[in-house]
Design an enzyme around this catalytic site. Structure first.
Site, PDB file in Angstrom:
ATOM      1  N   GLY A  94     -24.650 -52.342 -13.777  1.00 12.40           N
ATOM      2  CA  GLY A  94     -24.039 -52.087 -12.469  1.00 12.40           C
ATOM      3  C   GLY A  94     -23.506 -50.667 -12.382  1.00 12.40           C
ATOM      4  O   GLY A  94     -23.505 -50.061 -11.301  1.00 12.40           O
ATOM      5  N   ALA A  95     -23.085 -50.140 -13.525  1.00 18.14           N
ATOM      6  CA  ALA A  95     -22.530 -48.786 -13.496  1.00 18.14           C
ATOM      7  C   ALA A  95     -23.626 -47.764 -13.216  1.00 18.14           C
ATOM      8  O   ALA A  95     -23.381 -46.732 -12.588  1.00 18.14           O
ATOM      9  CB  ALA A  95     -21.833 -48.475 -14.814  1.00 18.14           C
ATOM     10  N   GLY A  97      12.507 -45.078  -1.194  1.00 19.78           N
ATOM     11  CA  GLY A  97      12.446 -46.091  -0.138  1.00 19.78           C
ATOM     12  C   GLY A  97      11.146 -45.948   0.632  1.00 19.78           C
ATOM     13  O   GLY A  97      10.156 -45.430   0.136  1.00 19.78           O
ATOM     14  N   GLY A  98      11.189 -46.396   1.886  1.00 25.28           N
ATOM     15  CA  GLY A  98       9.999 -46.330   2.732  1.00 25.28           C
ATOM     16  C   GLY A  98       9.483 -44.916   2.894  1.00 25.28           C
ATOM     17  O   GLY A  98       8.317 -44.704   3.231  1.00 25.28           O
TER      18      GLY A  98
HETATM   19  C1  HXC Z   1      22.657 -39.780   4.888  1.00 26.19           C
HETATM   20  C2  HXC Z   1      22.590 -38.805   2.853  1.00 26.19           C
HETATM   21  C3  HXC Z   1      21.486 -39.600   2.471  1.00 26.19           C
HETATM   22  C4  HXC Z   1      20.997 -40.520   3.443  1.00 26.19           C
HETATM   23  C5  HXC Z   1      21.957 -38.318   0.838  1.00 26.19           C
HETATM   24  N1  HXC Z   1      22.855 -38.052   1.797  1.00 26.19           N
HETATM   25  N2  HXC Z   1      21.123 -39.267   1.228  1.00 26.19           N
HETATM   26  N3  HXC Z   1      23.169 -38.911   4.047  1.00 26.19           N
HETATM   27  N4  HXC Z   1      21.604 -40.561   4.629  1.00 26.19           N
HETATM   28  N5  HXC Z   1      19.948 -41.266   3.179  1.00 26.19           N
HETATM   29  C6  HXC Z   1      23.912 -37.081   1.759  1.00 26.19           C
HETATM   30  C7  HXC Z   1      25.020 -37.445   0.803  1.00 26.19           C
HETATM   31  O1  HXC Z   1      25.913 -38.321   1.424  1.00 26.19           O
HETATM   32  C8  HXC Z   1      25.617 -36.095   0.520  1.00 26.19           C
HETATM   33  O2  HXC Z   1      26.410 -35.737   1.642  1.00 26.19           O
HETATM   34  C9  HXC Z   1      24.421 -35.174   0.541  1.00 26.19           C
HETATM   35  O3  HXC Z   1      23.396 -35.865   1.252  1.00 26.19           O
HETATM   36  C10 HXC Z   1      23.897 -34.854  -0.849  1.00 26.19           C
HETATM   37  O4  HXC Z   1      23.740 -36.071  -1.534  1.00 26.19           O
HETATM   38  P1  HXC Z   1      24.339 -36.318  -3.010  1.00 26.19           P
HETATM   39  O5  HXC Z   1      24.401 -37.768  -3.192  1.00 26.19           O
HETATM   40  O6  HXC Z   1      25.574 -35.521  -3.167  1.00 26.19           O
HETATM   41  O7  HXC Z   1      23.203 -35.668  -3.886  1.00 26.19           O
HETATM   42  P2  HXC Z   1      22.662 -36.159  -5.281  1.00 26.19           P
HETATM   43  O8  HXC Z   1      23.778 -36.445  -6.204  1.00 26.19           O
HETATM   44  O9  HXC Z   1      21.664 -35.142  -5.708  1.00 26.19           O
HETATM   45  O10 HXC Z   1      21.909 -37.538  -4.984  1.00 26.19           O
HETATM   46  C11 HXC Z   1      20.764 -37.538  -4.218  1.00 26.19           C
HETATM   47  C12 HXC Z   1      20.378 -38.985  -3.889  1.00 26.19           C
HETATM   48  C13 HXC Z   1      21.565 -39.741  -3.279  1.00 26.19           C
HETATM   49  C14 HXC Z   1      19.929 -39.697  -5.158  1.00 26.19           C
HETATM   50  C15 HXC Z   1      19.196 -38.929  -2.943  1.00 26.19           C
HETATM   51  O11 HXC Z   1      22.120 -38.935  -2.230  1.00 26.19           O
HETATM   52  C16 HXC Z   1      21.217 -41.067  -2.722  1.00 26.19           C
HETATM   53  O12 HXC Z   1      21.075 -42.051  -3.451  1.00 26.19           O
HETATM   54  N6  HXC Z   1      21.071 -41.120  -1.398  1.00 26.19           N
HETATM   55  C17 HXC Z   1      20.756 -42.359  -0.717  1.00 26.19           C
HETATM   56  C18 HXC Z   1      19.310 -42.665  -0.898  1.00 26.19           C
HETATM   57  C19 HXC Z   1      18.914 -43.843  -0.106  1.00 26.19           C
HETATM   58  O13 HXC Z   1      19.255 -44.990  -0.436  1.00 26.19           O
HETATM   59  N7  HXC Z   1      18.290 -43.571   1.043  1.00 26.19           N
HETATM   60  C20 HXC Z   1      17.851 -44.569   1.947  1.00 26.19           C
HETATM   61  C21 HXC Z   1      16.540 -45.046   1.362  1.00 26.19           C
HETATM   62  S1  HXC Z   1      15.847 -46.250   2.351  1.00 26.19           S
HETATM   63  P3  HXC Z   1      27.763 -34.900   1.473  1.00 26.19           P
HETATM   64  O14 HXC Z   1      28.309 -34.819   2.864  1.00 26.19           O
HETATM   65  O15 HXC Z   1      28.604 -35.630   0.517  1.00 26.19           O
HETATM   66  O16 HXC Z   1      27.337 -33.583   0.958  1.00 26.19           O
HETATM   67  C22 HXC Z   1      14.849 -45.385   3.276  1.00 26.19           C
HETATM   68  C23 HXC Z   1      14.129 -46.243   4.214  1.00 26.19           C
HETATM   69  C24 HXC Z   1      13.043 -45.478   4.831  1.00 26.19           C
HETATM   70  O17 HXC Z   1      14.725 -44.261   3.188  1.00 26.19           O
HETATM   71  C25 HXC Z   1      12.189 -46.448   5.530  1.00 26.19           C
HETATM   72  C26 HXC Z   1      11.101 -45.791   6.199  1.00 26.19           C
HETATM   73  C27 HXC Z   1      10.145 -46.808   6.659  1.00 26.19           C
END
Ligand code: HXC
Length: 530
Positions: A420-421, A185-186
């Protein structure tokens, strides 16, 4: 699960302080556990180290001092009051690498997936503020699920604060991002704003939108690795600058990279005693180029014979292999090496090579690293995809970057320098301090055959044997122009040298440039063609 900070009742007399210290010790021990034993096991099962293990491997022994280990988030939505871990999923502090001070942060995936909320973001921002004030590099170890979903827009503010600081720190202190898990993501834009990204095969992945959204938007199935794995970014996208096979190798790379760099833009890079004589000649260089000037060769073989101890730390080595950029030393001083690579696309400059070269020049210029350029290029790469992709815009970046760079600049024309290069590859006309050419240099508007086709278009069309005609006229053109002498007569080449004397020659002229002072006309900033 919430981990409480231990607070016992205060006792009386001189036992009070002992009791408080014991409490502190117990609390601090607890802090080291991150998200707890189960989460640490899960992290190891994924083939990944924990944040603390990573820090230990990265920095000099016992040099790490943690800052803000007690910080917790303050959000209660989605039962987050039950997930309040001290440190809030990121370990921050300062340490030493090769004896020199640095700031760092390491995201802890065992705590809520290393996700970034308000306080997590504030901790990183604090590190940046300190590093910027004190002129120290920042190293980020990234392993995070991205914006903490439970904190909503608050977590976005955390990212915004970091991006702002990444930009403020750009060109002031070196910033290195090591991707050691998800970065999606971001969130990808913080590393993207830093100077170097190191990825680890099979561990790192970076993308703006993941496989699921990609499928919904495009209908195409893909995997994490195919979409944004380490190799993709090291070879195709150019997002990553170094590819490591393991986390340990990634940390070695950070240490090696920092050894070439100053701590900030007000310092010069460290001088290292390399024991490689400054006057060392390399006799084999005199016969290293193939007789046929259209034959490819590996320009690295030339570079390695010239730099101290044959050591070159290549940057983006797998991306745009028609150009080589990297750090080396000459007489113990860091230099930025830029070269065309005749082994790939004959060393032609294309879109990716232009971006690679221009970005590297601008980094070196920001951090007082002299530029040494080796030229052997037939020109900018022809092609519809190149033209439509904006080779004009991208190629202009090289001209811009070299012209703008005020660090010492030395160029060696090995063989082809056409059109040019020729100008773009650090010619004297762009403010380069010294240009040398080997006797094998060919400096002209274009290659002989292309020139003859234009100059003798009509004669060629009516010739009895067009190929013979082309060959004869090309030879005449080559005899006249495919050499360095005309450019030397004009003063565009400061000397024609034997290849074997290249190392001592560069070192000598760099010595004369040690106190070089040059400034650009006053302006807010230029408008680099992006
Ligand atoms: C809150 C999160 C989280 C998040 C993971 N966790 N990402 N909690 N916010 N963004 C938590 C899970 O719920 C889980 O909690 C623990 O972290 C471990 O994650 P798992 O899913 O069990 O691990 P894994 O199977 O290795 O998968 C990792 C992962 C997946 C691929 C990163 O967790 C995932 O898809 N997370 C969401 C990613 C996402 O969409 N993020 C937002 C992106 S947008 P528990 O309690 O069960 O242990 C963004 C915008 C930023 O970031 C903008 C900035 C400008």
């Amino acid at each position: 699960m919430s981990i409480p900070i231990i607070r016992r009742g205060i006792t009386v007399g001189d036992r009070k302080i002992n009791s408080l210290i014991n409490d502190l010790r117990a609390t601090k021990k607890k802090l080291l556990e991150g998200g707890g034993e189960e989460k640490i096991k899960a992290q190891h099962a994924k083939g990944k180290l924990t944040a603390r293990e990573r820090i230990n491997l990265l920095v000099d022994e016992n040099s790490f001092t943690e800052i803000n280990p007690f910080v917790k988030h303050r959000v209660n939505w989605f039962n987050m009051d039950k997930k309040r871990y001290p440190g809030d999923g990121v370990i921050t502090g300062f340490a030493r690498i090769n004896g020199r001070p640095i700031y760092l942060y390491a995201q802890d995936f065992t705590v809520i997936g290393g996700s970034l909320g308000e306080m997590h973001g504030k901790k990183i921002a604090r590190i940046y503020d300190l590093a910027l004030k004190n002129g120290m590099p920042v190293i980020g170890l990234i392993d995070s699920g991205g914006a903490r979903i439970q904190e909503g827009v608050i977590s976005l503010s955390g990212y915004g604060e970091i991006f702002y600081r990444n930009v403020m720190a750009s060109g002031v202190i070196p910033q290195i991002s090591v991707i050691l898990g998800p970065c999606a993501g971001g969130a990808v834009y913080s590393p993207a704003l830093t100077d170097f990204i190191i990825v680890v095969d099979k561990i790192s992945y970076m993308f703006v939108t993941g496989p699921q959204v990609t499928k919904e938007a495009t209908g195409l199935e893909t995997t994490f690795d195919e979409l944004g794995g380490a190799r993709v970014h090291a070879e195709k996208s150019g997002v990553a600058h170094f590819l490591a096979e393991s986390e340990e190798e990634a940390f070695m790379l950070v240490r090696e990279l920092l050894s070439y760099l100053p701590s900030n833009n007000m310092e010069d890079p460290p001088i290292v005693d390399t024991n490689d004589p400054a006057d060392r000649m390399d006799e084999e260089l005199n016969s290293i180029l193939p007789d046929d000037s259209n034959k490819p060769y590996d320009v690295r073989d030339i570079i390695l014979r010239i730099v101290d101890n044959g050591e070159l730390l290549e940057v983006q080595s797998l991306f745009a292999p028609n150009a080589i950029v990297g750090f080396a030393r000459l007489n113990g001083r860091t230099v930025g090496i830029i070269a065309n690579q005749p082994n790939y696309l004959a060393g032609a400059l294309d879109i990716d090579a232009s971006d690679k070269i221009a970005r590297f020049i601008r980094f070196c210029d920001a951090f007082n690293i002299p530029l040494v350029t080796f030229v052997d290029t037939p020109g900018f790469l022809p092609g519809i995809d190149q033209e439509h992709g904006g080779i004009i815009r991208h190629g202009a970046k090289i001209l811009y970057a070299y012209s703008e760079a005020t660090v010492p600049k030395v160029t060696i024309i090995l063989r082809k320098a056409y059109g040019g290069a020729y100008i773009a590859m650090s010619s004297l006309h762009l403010g380069t301090d010294y240009v040398f050419a080997w006797p094998t240099a060919e400096i002209a508007v274009m290659g002989p055959r292309a020139a003859v086709r234009i100059l003798y278009k009509r004669e060629l069309a009516s010739a009895d044997d067009p190929e013979r005609f082309l060959k004869d006229q090309s030879k005449k053109y080559a005899d006249l122009f495919a050499n360095p002498y005309i450019a030397a007569e004009m003063g565009y080449v400061n000397d024609i040298i034997e290849p074997r004397e290249t190392r001592p020659k560069i070192i000598k002229v760099l010595e004369t440039l040690e106190n070089k002072r040059e400034s650009l006309p006053p302006k807010k900033h230029g408008n680099v063609p992006l």
